[in-house]
Scaffold this active site. Structure first.
Site, mmCIF file in Angstrom:
data_model
loop_
_atom_site.group_PDB
_atom_site.id
_atom_site.type_symbol
_atom_site.label_atom_id
_atom_site.label_comp_id
_atom_site.label_asym_id
_atom_site.label_seq_id
_atom_site.Cartn_x
_atom_site.Cartn_y
_atom_site.Cartn_z
ATOM 1 N N ASP A 117 0.835 -1.199 0.000
ATOM 2 C CA ASP A 117 0.000 0.000 0.000
ATOM 3 C C ASP A 117 0.871 1.250 0.000
ATOM 4 O O ASP A 117 1.879 1.328 0.710
ATOM 5 C CB ASP A 117 -0.891 -0.017 1.243
ATOM 6 C CG ASP A 117 -1.869 1.132 1.278
ATOM 7 O OD1 ASP A 117 -2.693 1.231 0.355
ATOM 8 O OD2 ASP A 117 -1.813 1.926 2.241
ATOM 9 N N GLU A 155 14.800 -15.014 0.578
ATOM 10 C CA GLU A 155 15.178 -16.006 1.580
ATOM 11 C C GLU A 155 14.244 -17.214 1.544
ATOM 12 O O GLU A 155 14.592 -18.277 2.053
ATOM 13 C CB GLU A 155 15.100 -15.399 2.989
ATOM 14 C CG GLU A 155 16.094 -14.280 3.263
ATOM 15 C CD GLU A 155 15.814 -13.617 4.615
ATOM 16 O OE1 GLU A 155 14.958 -14.148 5.369
ATOM 17 O OE2 GLU A 155 16.425 -12.577 4.899
#
Length: 557
Positions: free
Chosen positions: A204, A267
């Site tokens: 956002d 990751e």
């Protein structure tokens, strides 16, 4: 050995505005239980992933975009355990899950902000937000002239004399992204949800976060309050646009944050991805968000805000593909979302002009819903034929119009109050969607519901419900189902490129290899289709090789 492209380069992602999608417990508000019950529908529709608007713990001053705890689900929607079940079930259906993340601000009920209020001026706790003394002899004037996206000043004064910044509602204080605690906290939040299986995040106000440390007044020629859904963009004839440095939007320093976020996503296995809600004033500024080692994709608001005009749309498509292709990113296409008037109603006006910068969108003239629906059907085929990914806002596959006559007493968007009741806000595109039955709540809530839907549904929406449209070959729902099936099966569609074909004025025609042509007639008269072997799909009846006005067709060549 061929390498499979990441899923997000061509995904069709369905936006779930959770409070309006499906109510599982009968309290009148959509929730995780309701969403879980509708996963088979979404699987059958043919989408690849779900973007879920904020479901975090929140006082709901801005319907969840004021987050009090990013690691908790608001009780209105369910629990973290239910969210984990949803993610697991969605994956079993072959659907990925992308929640919202809101990094520009928190709720004023967030533990950090409450600690800052208690600690007082000059405290370390206040350094996580943007607190400043006021101007003038007694500090009674705001620190600068910035304005809120929801109307009024962007500063609120506390009893102790200091002011705090909120570029949205006063209940949404802006974070200070220069503070290491803020950066570390959000990387931890990302890991929290990635470890629970989410496949990415929609960011956002991705163009926000970083502010000029001097907090200067806005430039003399003021920019819009926000480069975002409540305002608009410039005319295509004004291209190329020149970037003007702004004190709190789209600053270069924001990209360092997203490079760190990309490292966090990397990751985890499975092509985790981000999509940016980034409003930029020039194409190259938007492309900066999706450079290698940055975010993966960004919304294409130029496409959403275009007029119903072939020349304008082609310019937007060309700009988008060139801009994003230059940095190796796929384009994304979107027609509606929870912040803008539904496109069936935008297109249902004889005049559909491109939005103008700094201006709240207001439709011109009376609504012709038949016209809007016809154009919306054609626009859907255009969007789903373009290279890259696409976003479908819940209910657009049903052809839902904007609810433009909601009683003032039920309006809940903070824009309504902050604008002094001059802007009705975004509630009209957020009305709960109809699933079945002849009377409200049209299957949105269970039969034994204890409360009515949080916003009232129009009485005539029974004809637009999923039940009413299923198996009706002429319905909007079956058009979307067919288009998504063809898109999934045809080797030309999804990520890739296009080549424009010669076409009459007011008509867009492009080819995609192998063997696919899309034709969209945006003129006011019928035109002959180009040579083809068969019509794969059309937005309406195509007879005698002629494409009527405001229609689109997919052709095999």
């Amino acid at each position: 050995m061929s390498v499979t492209a990441p899923w997000w380069r061509s995904a069709v992602i369905y936006q779930v505005y959770i409070r309006s999608f499906a109510d599982g417990n009968g309290d009148g508000v959509g929730d995780i239980a309701g969403l879980r019950s509708r996963l088979p529908y979404l699987k059958a529709l043919g989408v690849d992933a779900l973007w879920i608007n904020p479901w975090y713990k929140s006082p709901m001053a801005d319907h969840g975009y004021d987050v009090a705890d990013f690691r908790e689900i608001d009780p209105l929607f369910g629990t973290v355990a239910e969210a984990e079940q949803l993610i697991e079930e969605a994956h079993r259906h072959g659907l990925r899950v992308i929640p919202d993340i809101v990094p520009n601000h928190t709720s004023d009920q967030h533990a950090w902000f409450q600690a800052a209020l208690a600690a007082g001026p000059g405290s370390p706790e206040r350094e996580r937000y943007v607190f400043r003394p006021g101007r003038g002899p007694d500090g009674a004037e705001p620190p600068n002239d910035w304005v809120s996206c929801f109307g009024g000043p962007a500063w609120t004064r506390l009893p102790d004399g200091e002011w705090y910044l909120h570029l949205f509602a006063p209940q949404q204080p802006d974070l200070n992204w220069e503070h290491p605690d803020v950066r570390a906290e959000f990387e931890s939040i990302l890991r929290f949800w990635f470890s629970r299986g989410v496949d990415g995040f929609r960011i956002d106000v991705a163009h926000g976060l970083v502010k000029d440390p001097e907090l200067p007044d806005l430039p003399p020629r003021r920019e819009p309050a926000v480069l975002g859904p409540l305002v608009a963009r410039d005319h295509p004839e004004e291209r190329p646009r020149q970037h003007v440095e702004h004190p709190h939007w789209d600053r270069d320093e924001v990209h360092e944050i997203y490079r760190a976020w990309r490292r966090v996503a990397d990751e985890f296995p499975g092509d985790r991805s981000f999509v940016a809600e980034a409003w930029a004033d020039a194409p190259e500024r938007l492309a900066a968000y999706v450079r290698p080692n940055g975010l993966h994709t960004a919304f294409n608001f130029d496409f959403l805000m275009s007029s119903w005009n072939a020349k304008d749309l082609r310019a937007v498509i060309d700009d988008s593909l060139a801009m994003l292709g230059a940095v190796g990113a796929p384009a994304t296409w979107v027609l509606s979302n929870h912040d803008v008037m539904r496109h069936t109603s935008r297109y249902g006006r004889r005049t559909v002009r491109r939005w103008v910068a700094g201006e709240t969108y207001r439709p011109e003239g009376p609504l012709d819903l038949e016209l809007g629906t016809r154009r919306a059907r054609a626009a859907a085929l255009l969007m789903l034929a373009l290279p890259g990914g696409a976003y479908i806002y819940q209910g657009e596959e049903l052809g839902l119009p904007e609810v433009e006559d909601l009683p003032e007493a039920v309006l809940q968007d903070p824009v309504w109050e902050r604008s002094g009741h001059t802007d009705r806000g975004r509630d009209g595109c957020r009305v709960p969607i109809p699933w079945s039955g002849r009377i409200a709540p049209f299957g949105f809530s269970p039969e034994n519901a204890s409360a009515a839907p949080w916003l009232p549904q129009p009485a005539d929406w029974s004809r637009l419900s999923v039940q009413a449209q299923t198996a009706d070959e002429t319905s909007m729902l079956e058009l979307y189902r067919s288009a998504l099936r063809v898109r999934r099966e045809h080797p030309a569609l999804g990520d890739g490129s296009l080549s424009w074909l010669d076409a009459p004025t007011g008509v867009l025609a492009f080819g995609r290899a192998p063997g696919f042509v899309c034709v969209v007639n945006l003129s006011d008269q019928a035109h002959a289709l180009p040579d083809h072997t068969s019509v794969l799909l059309a937005s309406g009846p195509v007879e005698g090789g002629v494409l009527p006005a405001d229609h689109a067709a997919w052709l095999a060549v």
